[in-house]
Enzyme design. Structure first.
Site, PDB file in Angstrom:
ATOM      1  N   GLY A 115       0.819  -1.204   0.000  1.00 31.65           N
ATOM      2  CA  GLY A 115       0.000   0.000   0.000  1.00 31.65           C
ATOM      3  C   GLY A 115       0.854   1.255   0.000  1.00 31.65           C
ATOM      4  N   ASP A 141      -8.738  -1.187   1.128  1.00 33.08           N
ATOM      5  CA  ASP A 141      -9.472   0.076   1.295  1.00 33.08           C
ATOM      6  C   ASP A 141      -9.737   0.810  -0.024  1.00 33.08           C
ATOM      7  OD1 ASP A 141      -9.469  -0.299   4.031  1.00 33.08           O
ATOM      8  OD2 ASP A 141      -7.591   0.768   4.315  1.00 33.08           O
ATOM      9  N   GLY A 184     -12.075   0.792   7.067  1.00 34.34           N
ATOM     10  CA  GLY A 184     -12.010   2.083   6.390  1.00 34.34           C
ATOM     11  C   GLY A 184     -11.793   3.173   7.429  1.00 34.34           C
TER      12      GLY A 184
HETATM   13  O1  F6P Z   1      -5.344  -0.418   5.553  1.00 31.61           O
HETATM   14  C1  F6P Z   1      -6.092  -1.579   5.498  1.00 31.61           C
HETATM   15  C2  F6P Z   1      -6.814  -1.847   6.767  1.00 31.61           C
HETATM   16  O2  F6P Z   1      -7.536  -2.970   6.472  1.00 31.61           O
HETATM   17  C3  F6P Z   1      -7.699  -0.733   7.355  1.00 31.61           C
HETATM   18  O3  F6P Z   1      -8.951  -0.594   6.756  1.00 31.61           O
HETATM   19  C4  F6P Z   1      -7.780  -1.135   8.797  1.00 31.61           C
HETATM   20  O4  F6P Z   1      -8.061  -0.048   9.619  1.00 31.61           O
HETATM   21  C5  F6P Z   1      -6.403  -1.675   9.051  1.00 31.61           C
HETATM   22  O5  F6P Z   1      -5.935  -2.172   7.821  1.00 31.61           O
HETATM   23  C6  F6P Z   1      -6.298  -2.723  10.098  1.00 31.61           C
HETATM   24  O6  F6P Z   1      -4.960  -3.077  10.215  1.00 31.61           O
HETATM   25  P1  F6P Z   1      -4.359  -4.148  11.225  1.00 31.61           P
HETATM   26  O7  F6P Z   1      -4.350  -5.449  10.491  1.00 31.61           O
HETATM   27  O8  F6P Z   1      -3.000  -3.668  11.515  1.00 31.61           O
HETATM   28  O9  F6P Z   1      -5.279  -4.202  12.406  1.00 31.61           O
END
Ligand code: F6P
Length: 356
Positions: A115, A141, A184
């Site tokens: 990303g 996202d 999101g």
């Molecule tokens: O950026 C992608 C995402 O899926 C976001 O929508 C979400 O807030 C985040 O990753 C969650 O990340 P982690 O896996 O670190 O909890």
């Protein structure tokens, strides 16, 4: 001697379709063009750890990957070589070590599947250490400005839509207000698309702070029409008007909205937080196809000597943009986006009057 010997890594949060990109790179690059492709494990960490963790990828070792979720290479959010955790709560710059390891492994350059964070690291590796990088965008996202869609997004929308379909029947059976919280933090694309696909009555997006009275009004209006249940989709970064934007790990957006409704109406609410179910499992066909197109396009760009690009999708066609010109600001849902007007036309409430 192979014509090219390149590395490939996956960085940041996973997304359905990562393995499909790896498979496409290996099938095209190794299977057809006879390159060597070396997988780097856990983002860049595989090259920073001692012993190094790399794996030679072959069409044989990449069998059965098209539909497999996760990433065979592993991934991490803790893999920034410019700001590497020092184990004592601080950070140190290990980018020069990484550059030396890349040279030592005989890698001409690296395909970075990631990303905005990973692409930013890739751009810095090129600019500051002269390492050739080819970017492949990824995030469920769908908020990268350079590409119409990232793979993983439609898989997440599919999961959220199925959840809404299931919540719909139980909401109707119990005359309840059901709130589905989806991922999101800053961009509400999953909430918007799943909300429209799943027939949500109310959608709360991070981009449009909501007036709780409008959501309460929607519930009342439905009741007047004999609809005793209401379905909400709430992006995890959604917030009421006047509240601060949530931090990096937002929590409880749907719960907060449910409580605000319950303080205004005689209503029974239930909250479902979908969480990482949106990121796990098999990619849907669109994401498999997009990931395959991205993987093949990445190899083709390298074959043409065009390192330093980010593969993307514009107007349905595969294209690319220079990594150096990439805007790292997330692509947010524009309140003028035509899908909002469409949703409104079929009765969706966004908690605020929409312009236009
Ligand atoms: O950026 C992608 C995402 O899926 C976001 O929508 C979400 O807030 C985040 O990753 C969650 O990340 P982690 O896996 O670190 O909890």
């Amino acid at each position: 001697m192979a014509k090219h010997r390149i590395g490939i890594m996956t960085g940041g949060g996973d997304a359905p379709g990562l393995n499909a990109v790896i498979r496409a790179v290996v099938k095209h690059g190794v299977g057809r063009l006879h390159w060597q492709v070396v997988g780097i494990e856990d983002s860049f960490n595989g090259l920073l750890d001692e012993p190094r963790r790399t794996v030679d990828l072959t069409p044989l070792s990449c069998r059965g990957l098209l539909h497999r979720g996760g990433t065979i290479l592993g991934t991490t959010n803790q893999g920034d070589p410019f700001q590497y955790p020092d184990g004592e709560g601080g950070f140190r710059d290990r980018s020069a070590e990484l550059a030396a390891a890349i040279q030592d492994e005989g890698l001409e350059g690296i395909i970075v599947i990631g990303g905005d964070g990973s692409q930013q690291i890739g751009a810095r590796l090129m600019a500051e250490h002269g390492i050739p990088v080819l970017g492949v965008p990824k995030t469920i996202d769908n908020d990268l400005a350079a590409t119409d869609f990232t793979f993983g997004f439609w898989s997440a929308v599919e999961v959220a839509t199925e959840a809404l379909d299931r919540l719909h029947t139980t909401a109707e059976a119990h005359d309840r207000v059901m709130l589905l919280e989806v991922m999101g933090r800053t961009a509400g694309w999953i909430a918007l698309y799943a909300g429209v696909a799943g027939g949500a009555d109310c959608i709360a997006l991070p981009e449009i702070p909501y007036d709780i009275e409008r959501f309460a009004g929607k519930i009342r209006e439905r009741r007047r029409r004999g609809r005793q249940f209401t379905l909400f989709v709430v992006a995890e970064g959604a917030r009421p008007i006047g509240a601060d934007a949530p931090g990096h790990r937002p929590r409880g957006a749907a719960e907060q909205l449910a409580e605000a409704l319950a303080s205004r109406l005689e209503v029974e609410t239930r909250v479902t937080v979908l969480g990482h179910l949106q990121r796990g499992g098999s990619p849907v066909p669109f994401d498999r196809v997009l990931a395959t197109r991205f993987g093949v396009a990445a190899v083709n760009l390298i074959e043409q000597g065009r390192w330093g690009e980010l593969v993307c999708l514009t107007g349905g066609e595969i294209s690319s943009v220079p990594l150096s010109t990439l805007s790292m600001a997330p692509r947010l849902v524009d309140p003028q986006h035509p899908l909002l007007a469409t949703a409104r036309s079929v009765g969706v409430e966004f908690g605020a009057p929409l312009e236009g």
